[in-house]
Design a protein around this motif. Structure first.
Motif, PDB file in Angstrom:
ATOM      1  N   TYR A   1       0.849  -1.175   0.000  1.00 36.36           N
ATOM      2  CA  TYR A   1       0.000   0.000   0.000  1.00 36.36           C
ATOM      3  C   TYR A   1       0.892   1.235   0.000  1.00 36.36           C
ATOM      4  N   ALA A   2       0.829   1.985  -1.065  1.00 33.01           N
ATOM      5  CA  ALA A   2       1.634   3.190  -1.193  1.00 33.01           C
ATOM      6  C   ALA A   2       0.756   4.391  -0.866  1.00 33.01           C
ATOM      7  N   VAL A   3       1.109   5.097   0.163  1.00 30.16           N
ATOM      8  CA  VAL A   3       0.360   6.293   0.564  1.00 30.16           C
ATOM      9  C   VAL A   3       1.072   7.488  -0.072  1.00 30.16           C
TER      10      VAL A   3
ATOM     11  N   ARG B   1       1.160  -7.019  -5.541  1.00 29.29           N
ATOM     12  CA  ARG B   1       0.093  -6.107  -5.961  1.00 29.29           C
ATOM     13  C   ARG B   1       0.280  -4.783  -5.244  1.00 29.29           C
ATOM     14  N   VAL B   2       0.276  -3.723  -6.020  1.00 33.41           N
ATOM     15  CA  VAL B   2       0.491  -2.389  -5.478  1.00 33.41           C
ATOM     16  C   VAL B   2      -0.824  -1.624  -5.529  1.00 33.41           C
ATOM     17  N   GLU B   3      -1.211  -1.057  -4.399  1.00 34.93           N
ATOM     18  CA  GLU B   3      -2.396  -0.214  -4.339  1.00 34.93           C
ATOM     19  C   GLU B   3      -1.972   1.151  -3.819  1.00 34.93           C
ATOM     20  N   TYR B   4      -2.483   2.166  -4.480  1.00 34.00           N
ATOM     21  CA  TYR B   4      -2.133   3.537  -4.119  1.00 34.00           C
ATOM     22  C   TYR B   4      -3.261   4.144  -3.293  1.00 34.00           C
ATOM     23  N   LEU B   5      -2.896   4.748  -2.180  1.00 29.65           N
ATOM     24  CA  LEU B   5      -3.858   5.410  -1.309  1.00 29.65           C
ATOM     25  C   LEU B   5      -3.518   6.883  -1.240  1.00 29.65           C
ATOM     26  N   ASP B   6      -4.525   7.717  -1.418  1.00 23.40           N
ATOM     27  CA  ASP B   6      -4.321   9.169  -1.379  1.00 23.40           C
ATOM     28  C   ASP B   6      -4.476   9.625   0.079  1.00 23.40           C
ATOM     29  N   PRO B   7      -3.445  10.227   0.664  1.00 24.52           N
ATOM     30  CA  PRO B   7      -3.535  10.635   2.069  1.00 24.52           C
ATOM     31  C   PRO B   7      -4.555  11.756   2.292  1.00 24.52           C
ATOM     32  N   VAL B   8      -4.879  12.502   1.280  1.00 23.60           N
ATOM     33  CA  VAL B   8      -5.853  13.575   1.424  1.00 23.60           C
ATOM     34  C   VAL B   8      -7.258  13.007   1.596  1.00 23.60           C
ATOM     35  N   LYS B   9      -7.549  11.921   0.943  1.00 20.32           N
ATOM     36  CA  LYS B   9      -8.862  11.290   1.043  1.00 20.32           C
ATOM     37  C   LYS B   9      -8.962  10.549   2.361  1.00 20.32           C
TER      38      LYS B   9
END
Length: 123
Positions: A85-87, A115-123
């Motif tokens: 999980y990439a923040v 598996r790479v999932e991107y997470l937006d820290p603003v959301k």
């Protein structure tokens, strides 16, 4: 009879294209179009290769995306799904975010279980 007078039935358009500057200009135009088409095809081919196998040349001074054989071996031997999980901020163009993204893409291309999932820290 005058040699400079046009012949009957002569096509003026054909005479226009028989001029020397038109022949050279036409040749230059065809050559330019061929070179541009070749560059586009090469770019598409390299884009497809990069997308499939994530082959890139690491031109960073520190070799950020260059992996050792041990890394390839460890990641290649993963037999269970591994989630990373990439923040990261969405749409960021900073150098560090781009480098992290490149490394994560490379891990995912080595083994399909990563598996790479991107997470937006603003959301």
């Amino acid at each position: 009879m005058d040699n400079k007078s046009p012949k009957r039935g002569a096509n003026p358009i054909a005479g226009f294209f028989k001029r020397r500057n038109m022949r050279y200009g036409g040749t230059a135009l065809i050559l330019t179009v061929a070179v541009v088409a070749a560059v586009i095809l090469i770019n598409v081919a390299f884009g497809a290769i990069e997308g499939s196998w994530n082959l890139r040349i690491d031109v960073t001074s520190m070799g950020v995306t260059r992996f050792d054989e041990q890394t390839y071996q460890i990641v290649g031997e993963l037999d269970q799904p591994v989630y990373i999980y990439a923040v990261l901020p969405a749409g960021s163009t900073s150098a560090s975010v781009i480098q992290v993204d490149e490394v994560l893409k490379k891990y995912a291309s080595i083994n399909g279980n990563v598996r790479v999932e991107y997470l937006d820290p603003v959301k």
